[in-house]
Motif scaffolding. Structure first.
Motif, PDB file in Angstrom:
ATOM      1  N   PHE A 284       9.765  80.020  -2.871  1.00  0.00           N
ATOM      2  CA  PHE A 284       8.950  81.029  -3.553  1.00  0.00           C
ATOM      3  C   PHE A 284       7.614  81.184  -2.840  1.00  0.00           C
ATOM      4  O   PHE A 284       7.224  80.366  -2.008  1.00  0.00           O
ATOM      5  N   ASP A 285       6.927  82.262  -3.187  1.00  0.00           N
ATOM      6  CA  ASP A 285       5.527  82.437  -2.793  1.00  0.00           C
ATOM      7  C   ASP A 285       4.752  82.776  -4.065  1.00  0.00           C
ATOM      8  O   ASP A 285       5.234  82.518  -5.172  1.00  0.00           O
ATOM      9  N   GLU A 286       3.568  83.351  -3.950  1.00  0.00           N
ATOM     10  CA  GLU A 286       2.737  83.617  -5.126  1.00  0.00           C
ATOM     11  C   GLU A 286       3.346  84.656  -6.066  1.00  0.00           C
ATOM     12  O   GLU A 286       2.898  84.813  -7.198  1.00  0.00           O
ATOM     13  N   GLU A 287       4.388  85.374  -5.627  1.00  0.00           N
ATOM     14  CA  GLU A 287       5.067  86.348  -6.485  1.00  0.00           C
ATOM     15  C   GLU A 287       6.415  85.833  -6.973  1.00  0.00           C
ATOM     16  O   GLU A 287       7.238  86.597  -7.467  1.00  0.00           O
ATOM     17  N   GLY A 288       6.626  84.540  -6.869  1.00  0.00           N
ATOM     18  CA  GLY A 288       7.864  83.962  -7.362  1.00  0.00           C
ATOM     19  C   GLY A 288       8.941  83.870  -6.299  1.00  0.00           C
ATOM     20  O   GLY A 288       8.661  83.951  -5.093  1.00  0.00           O
ATOM     21  N   MET A 289      10.173  83.656  -6.749  1.00  0.00           N
ATOM     22  CA  MET A 289      11.297  83.507  -5.826  1.00  0.00           C
ATOM     23  C   MET A 289      11.353  84.681  -4.851  1.00  0.00           C
ATOM     24  O   MET A 289      11.273  85.838  -5.248  1.00  0.00           O
ATOM     25  N   ARG A 290      11.526  84.364  -3.583  1.00  0.00           N
ATOM     26  CA  ARG A 290      11.579  85.393  -2.546  1.00  0.00           C
ATOM     27  C   ARG A 290      12.953  86.056  -2.534  1.00  0.00           C
ATOM     28  O   ARG A 290      13.966  85.413  -2.224  1.00  0.00           O
ATOM     29  N   MET A 291      12.978  87.334  -2.849  1.00  0.00           N
ATOM     30  CA  MET A 291      14.246  88.050  -2.946  1.00  0.00           C
ATOM     31  C   MET A 291      14.901  88.258  -1.590  1.00  0.00           C
ATOM     32  O   MET A 291      16.129  88.322  -1.495  1.00  0.00           O
ATOM     33  N   ASP A 292      14.103  88.354  -0.527  1.00  0.00           N
ATOM     34  CA  ASP A 292      14.709  88.499   0.794  1.00  0.00           C
ATOM     35  C   ASP A 292      15.511  87.260   1.162  1.00  0.00           C
ATOM     36  O   ASP A 292      16.628  87.360   1.716  1.00  0.00           O
ATOM     37  N   LEU A 293      14.996  86.079   0.829  1.00  0.00           N
ATOM     38  CA  LEU A 293      15.715  84.843   1.127  1.00  0.00           C
ATOM     39  C   LEU A 293      16.898  84.657   0.182  1.00  0.00           C
ATOM     40  O   LEU A 293      17.931  84.100   0.576  1.00  0.00           O
ATOM     41  N   LEU A 294      16.759  85.117  -1.066  1.00  0.00           N
ATOM     42  CA  LEU A 294      17.897  85.065  -1.985  1.00  0.00           C
ATOM     43  C   LEU A 294      19.029  85.948  -1.479  1.00  0.00           C
ATOM     44  O   LEU A 294      20.193  85.531  -1.473  1.00  0.00           O
TER      45      LEU A 294
END
Length: 421
Positions: free
Chosen positions: A154-164
């Motif tokens: 994750f980053d400051e906006e939560g789970m990274r959707m690109d990596l998901l």
């Protein structure tokens, strides 16, 4: 003749394989040390129950012990009392989710809900997705059923959707069984999933045919910004987990699940073999607390107090921690996630910190494999006073600085290579 006996553990060859792969909870292991009077604890996410008005507790307990004792002291249904379920439906409506009592199951805290979901839906080898790092209690609950847990950073906006998305493409046909997430003030990261990422997560769940488990213990403890709709409010297929532990009393061990009737039927089946039914007494106490007392006023006291403590911790980190350290800036919840240089092992550093009178939770326990997160730590700001938080961070900073100085000396002596940037 001495009466001492040597006792050998004779269970080794009989223990189930799944138990041999389970890891103990770092937080549970630290509770004894944290209770020492000379220790300032930054390890456990304990709400400050001293803020609860004694009159409200007495009123709810009195109602359970006197007015409703015929049901409060008796066995109950496996899925919980209808009256208490209705209270949880009312709480859900406040955050934008409409549900009926038949869509609610009461559990022994959200922790039991995690175990029931794992027991009902995980087969060995199933792929489960979660934030990385994630709640160590969830990892414990899942690990007993031997899944393949894969963490999405994750980053400051939560789970990274690109990596998901990249991970889902790699998994391919069949996809994961489910995804577990704490979108509000994540434990241990403190980050909150942004609205666009919430929307994208639900789209991916439909596309790859997995269900989403939303764990929301901290959602009402927001200190900055406006309310964000739960995933459950955006998609009724989401399985929602709630608890009174952070907004009332963790000692009552009362949580709930909101899901479809078919989903809850599976949980009901496995719960019967776990505990037959939860504590009716605790459910009655919870019911009366949320219907007969000014609990919203108490909640505001919690929010104001925790906001002050969060601000104190962030200020202390800025004042005392070395420039090599980075940390999250939570908008709510209980935790700050600190990342140190890769060569710092926070697990081995803990014993030194204890000698200095401070505890924290090492980062490796928040990953399915202990090889990750070794240079990270979770700091809880919820329980200690602002003065204690500043002192604890000052002590911890001194411990970290000793490690950094030693490493710098090794570099200067040529004993180790300077890490590449």
């Amino acid at each position: 003749m001495s009466s001492a006996h040597i006792i050998f553990d004779q269970t080794g060859g009989k223990v189930a394989h799944r138990v041999t792969t389970m890891r103990t909870s770092a937080v549970r292991d630290l509770f004894a040390a944290a209770s020492r009077s000379d220790i300032i604890s930054l390890s456990g996410g304990m709400p400050d129950v001293s803020l609860l008005p004694p009159s409200a507790i007495k009123k709810a307990m009195k109602a359970a012990a006197e007015d409703d004792r015929a049901v409060a002291l008796q066995y109950g249904s496996t899925d919980g009392r209808v009256e208490t379920k209705q209270v949880f439906c009312d709480l859900m409506r406040d955050i934008g989710v409409r549900c009926k009592p038949e869509n609610v199951m009461i559990t022994s805290g959200a922790q039991e809900a995690l175990d029931l979901i794992a027991k009902a839906f995980i087969d060995p080898g199933d792929i489960i997705l979660a934030e990385g790092p994630t709640y160590l209690g969830a990892l414990q609950a899942f690990s007993a059923y031997e899944p393949d847990v894969r963490c999405i950073p994750f980053d400051e906006e939560g789970m990274r959707m690109d990596l998901l998305e990249a991970e889902l493409e790699k998994i391919g046909k069949g996809g994961p069984k489910f995804l577990y997430t704490i979108p509000n003030f994540q434990n241990p990261g403190g980050v909150t999933m942004s609205p666009p990422r919430r929307k994208r997560l639900l789209e991916l769940a439909k596309e790859y045919d997995f269900f989403v488990v939303e764990d929301d213990p901290y959602g009402r403890l927001r200190y900055d910004g406006g309310h964000m709709k739960p995933l459950k409010a955006l998609d009724d297929d989401v399985v929602y987990l709630g608890t009174v532990s952070k907004v009332f009393a963790p000692g009552l061990r009362t949580g709930w699940v909101v899901a479809s009737r078919g989903f809850l039927a599976k949980l009901n089946l496995v719960k019967q073999g776990t505990d037959l039914c939860g504590s009716a007494f605790n459910q009655v106490v919870v019911q009366h607390y949320f219907t007969d007392t000014p609990w919203q006023k108490t909640l505001q006291t919690f929010v104001d107090t925790y906001r002050t403590r969060r601000d104190a911790m962030l200020a202390a980190l800025e004042a005392h921690f070395p420039p090599e350290a980075t940390w999250t800036h939570p908008e709510g919840g209980f935790f700050v996630w600190v990342t140190l240089p890769e060569y710092v092992d926070t697990g081995s550093m803990l014993s030194v910190a204890l000698e200095k009178g401070v505890t924290y939770t090492p980062g490796d326990g928040f990953f399915p494999k202990a090889s990750a997160g070794q240079n990270c730590m979770r700091l809880a700001f919820c329980f200690e006073s602002p003065e204690n938080l500043d002192e604890a961070i000052r002590r911890l900073a001194a411990v970290i600085e000793e490690r950094l100085e030693l490493y710098r000396a090794f570099i200067q002596a040529g004993a180790i290579e300077v890490p590449s940037s």
